[in-house]
Design a protein around this motif. Structure first.
Motif, PDB file in Angstrom:
ATOM      1  N   LYS A 280       0.826  -1.210   0.000  1.00 47.66           N
ATOM      2  CA  LYS A 280       0.000   0.000   0.000  1.00 47.66           C
ATOM      3  C   LYS A 280       0.856   1.254   0.000  1.00 47.66           C
ATOM      4  O   LYS A 280       0.454   2.290  -0.522  1.00 47.66           O
ATOM      5  N   ASP A 281       2.033   1.160   0.630  1.00 50.33           N
ATOM      6  CA  ASP A 281       2.917   2.319   0.787  1.00 50.33           C
ATOM      7  C   ASP A 281       4.351   1.848   0.553  1.00 50.33           C
ATOM      8  O   ASP A 281       4.833   0.933   1.229  1.00 50.33           O
TER       9      ASP A 281
ATOM     10  N   HIS B 264       5.376   7.823  -8.258  1.00 44.74           N
ATOM     11  CA  HIS B 264       6.362   7.221  -7.353  1.00 44.74           C
ATOM     12  C   HIS B 264       7.436   6.480  -8.154  1.00 44.74           C
ATOM     13  O   HIS B 264       7.629   5.260  -7.971  1.00 44.74           O
TER      14      HIS B 264
END
Length: 439
Positions: free
Chosen positions: A159-160, A229
């Protein structure tokens, strides 16, 4: 053909030729006397087919193709899940779980040898794969599937990036030696003197990076991440790449690899017969450099060539560098990123999917690579096939690729319109057109 189809599906998973996992536990390792008799009879039939001069010629055909010698287009059809509409319950005779799996394997070989009409080499072997757990990367996606062999969705565990990448590690797995050795011993009991029984591990279908990346992160998330990202994506792909390399190190060190320069399915289609493997210094201990390797990046079909080159290629290349000959690509069209893909080590087999620009790929590949042509499986998915269209498409494709080293791979089928003759007629037409273009 009257003995095939027209019955309830066996419900067995039939993805791609070859055996990767047994899917059994030790309690499954038994076969009743009645089932043994059935399997022995089928094995004897496979052995007779494998011993024919036709099969010897087929093996030579694949060898010449893979060694880039002049040869007509080579034809191979693996209906994959369409097998469940060809070999159906009325044909199946065994009752036990393991016996039914082996029966299906043998019946498929018989269909290839007697009915299919393609260039599939039927081999005088019975290969037993390792029973092994799935790779544990430190995180686990949760899959949700409504029905067996149907589509599914999953919950991505990453998720991160900052938090969750720390959980990832090189893949760990466990071999169930009791089940593996039990299956091997049972196969020897049944088939010794008929077929050569081998313990043959096929430890991956692909060593590509983007399917694991999409599984861990989610496909839509991954696409956004190339912009939002980029460093996280690069780190994720680096971890997967290094993990695959570490797995290769382990398999080499433990003597678990097997040569695939034979009737082993390699890449996203085709067989591995070649005189160029293993390496000249091969001493019986199989290394990656003695084998065909394979990567692809189907999930990034919508990613630009520039992003592919920046993000994916640098992490694929160290894996491909380990192998003696390499295959690249599956369903993704490669014409826009060929200038990058061509830099892979010892590249020999190149996938040309239904979405590839055949003219461009023919000009790129010529006779320096195996042009692995993938017609659309929808061509044989309908009960009412337009056979003139099929012939016209194949003829046009062969005209475009004249002078190339061509294999034609019909695969990725989920249905053959409940008509086994769809694949046999497709093979006949493809063979006719291959022989016509070679004259």
């Amino acid at each position: 053909m009257e003995n095939y189809g027209n019955g309830k599906s066996t419900g067995m998973d039939q993805t791609a030729a070859g055996k990767i996992y047994t899917g059994f536990v030790f309690e499954d390792v038994h076969i009743s006397p009645a089932d043994r008799d059935i399997l022995v009879g089928l094995a004897e039939k496979v052995a007779r087919i494998a011993s024919t001069g036709e099969m010897a010629g087929t093996r030579d055909l694949w060898t010449r193709l893979n060694d880039l010698k002049p040869v007509r287009p080579v034809i191979f059809c693996d209906p994959e899940n369409g097998w469940n509409e060809i070999v159906t319950e009325p044909q199946m005779e065994c009752a036990g779980k393991l016996a039914r799996r082996w029966e299906m394997d043998l019946r498929k070989e018989i269909f290839w040898g007697e009915e299919m009409g393609d260039d599939k080499p039927v081999e005088p072997f019975f290969d037993v794969p390792f029973t092994v757990s799935e790779d544990d990367w430190g995180v686990q996606a949760e899959f949700h599937q409504s029905e067996m062999l149907g589509s599914y969705v999953w919950d991505n565990p990453i998720k991160d990036y900052d938090r969750d990448l720390k959980k990832l590690h090189a893949p760990c797995f466990e071999i169930d030696w009791d089940t593996t050795n039990g299956c091997l011993a049972l196969a020897h009991e049944l088939f010794d003197g008929i077929l050569t029984v081998r313990l043959k591990g096929t430890w991956w279908w692909t060593l590509g990076l983007t399917w694991p990346a999409a599984t861990f992160r989610g496909l839509q998330n991954l696409f956004y991440d190339f912009i939002d990202h980029p460093d996280g994506v690069k780190e994720l792909l680096s971890i997967i790449s290094k993990g695959n390399l570490k797995k290769l190190d382990y398999l080499e060190g433990e003597g678990l690899l097997a040569l695939n320069n034979d009737g082993t399915y390699v890449g996203s289609g085709g067989y591995g017969f070649t005189n160029e493997l293993p390496q000249r210094d091969f001493n019986g201990s199989v290394r990656a450099q003695d084998m065909w390797g394979f990567t692809e990046s189907q999930e990034t079909v919508s990613v630009s060539p520039e992003m592919y080159e920046e993000f994916i290629f640098p992490h694929e290349k160290p894996i491909m560098d380990r192998f003696g000959l390499t295959c690249y690509g599956c369903c993704e069209p490669l014409h826009s990123r060929w200038h990058v893909v061509r830099r892979h080590h010892n590249l020999r087999r190149v996938s040309c999917s239904p979405w590839a620009d055949l003219e461009k790929m023919a000009s790129f590949l010529e006779d320096r690579y195996v042009f692995s042509m993938k017609p659309s499986p929808t061509d044989v998915a309908d009960p009412h096939v337009n056979w003139k269209m099929i012939r016209d498409k194949i003829r046009k494709a062969f005209e475009i690729t004249r002078g190339c080293s061509v294999e034609v791979i019909m695969k990725d089928n989920h249905t053959v319109g409940r008509k086994p003759e769809n694949v046999t007629r497709w093979c006949r037409i493809a063979r006719e057109e291959a022989e016509r273009i070679a004259r």
